[in-house]
Design a protein around this motif. Structure first.
Motif: not given
Ligand code: SF4
Length: 283
Positions: A242-253, A263-266
């Motif tokens: 349902a969502s696009t997968p990413f390798l980095h926690r920022s969900c940036v290519p 980041t704290e979230r990561g």
């Protein structure tokens, strides 16, 4: 009933390599019968070079076992009876929904299917474990250090008992590195699949700067997995697509990520991931 045999679960990173070399020098006993390395076939070249060197230092054999190439398995699409596509193999991707919400996949299967299962299969064979055996036939040494106690978990198999010698010795990761240096050994690499989303920014930076071919492999893998799953979104899709997968926690290519900060979230997400990891992956 014969005494249980001792086996090292060898991730080939800092902690399990130190443990194997300490055993070889008799600093932890008894001498293990063997070490087992479960190979996802997607480690960086530096890890395979390290393993080639390491096994020559050890008086016991290192068995390399595999359930196949993890990246190939995760790109393999299957179809439900009602025509929805899905993949049986899930890596701990970060995700971004169509509305921009960031998250992570709810359940990963890579450690269980590509690390634990092949490892247990070999351990069963070496320990001559019988079907349905409930008595302990294997003492499995796991290279978790004192700074990773949250990864300690009891074995899911009744015939195996986990042991954490580095914790018994109150050794942290930096103690392992010091022990290696004191004994004149080279610095071990960090072992993990090249594309593992558990990587901290420092490891992504290291991969990009020191092993650019492996970093490129991770970029290509991210593109391939997004391509496969994006196609599914245009058709009927199963929930984990349902969502696009990413390798980095920022969900940036990956090739556009700024790796200069953590980041704290990561950190929060990674803390959750690490708790699941059981020390089988070296991330
Ligand atoms: S290193 Fe990461 S991607 Fe590879 S098996 Fe472990 S958790 Fe999965």
């Amino acid at each position: 009933m014969p005494d249980p045999i001792h086996l090292i679960s060898l991730g080939a990173g800092v902690q399990s390599s130190t443990l194997a070399l300490m055993a070889a020098k008799g600093e932890v006993g008894p001498m293990p019968k063997a070490a087992i390395f479960a190979d996802t076939q997607d480690e960086a070249a530096s890890v395979y070079h390290w393993l080639d060197w390491l096994e020559k230092q050890l008086p016991f054999p290192v068995y390399r076992v595999t359930a196949g190439r993890l990246s190939d398995a995760s790109l393999k699409m299957r179809v439900t009876k009602d025509g929805r596509k899905f993949s049986r193999t899930n890596i701990p991707f970060f995700t971004k929904s169509a509305t921009g919400e960031l998250g992570k996949i709810p359940h990963r299967s890579c450690t269980s299917d590509f690390k634990l299962k092949p490892l247990f299969k070999k351990a069963r064979e070496l320990g001559q474990i019988k079907r349905g055996q409930k008595t302990v036939g294997i003492i499995q040494w796991i290279g978790i250090s004192l700074d990773e106690v949250q990864r300690m978990k009891h074995s899911r198999e009744k015939w195996a008992e986990n042991r954490w010698p580095l914790i018994e010795l109150e050794m942290r990761r930096h103690d392992c590195l010091q022990w290696m240096e004191k004994n004149g050994y080279p610095k071990p690499p960090r072992s993990a699949c090249v594309y593992c989303p558990f990587h901290h920014n420092s490891e992504w930076r290291r991969l990009r700067d020191e092993e650019p071919e492996e970093f490129e492999r991770a970029i290509q893998f991210e593109r391939a997995i997004q391509f496969e799953r994006a196609i599914q979104k245009n058709k009927a899709s199963s929930e984990n697509f349902a969502s696009t997968p990413f390798l980095h926690r920022s969900c940036v290519p990956l090739d556009q990520v700024d790796f200069s900060t953590d980041t704290e979230r990561g950190q929060t997400l990674l803390a959750g991931f690490n708790a699941e990891c059981e020390g089988m992956c070296g991330v």
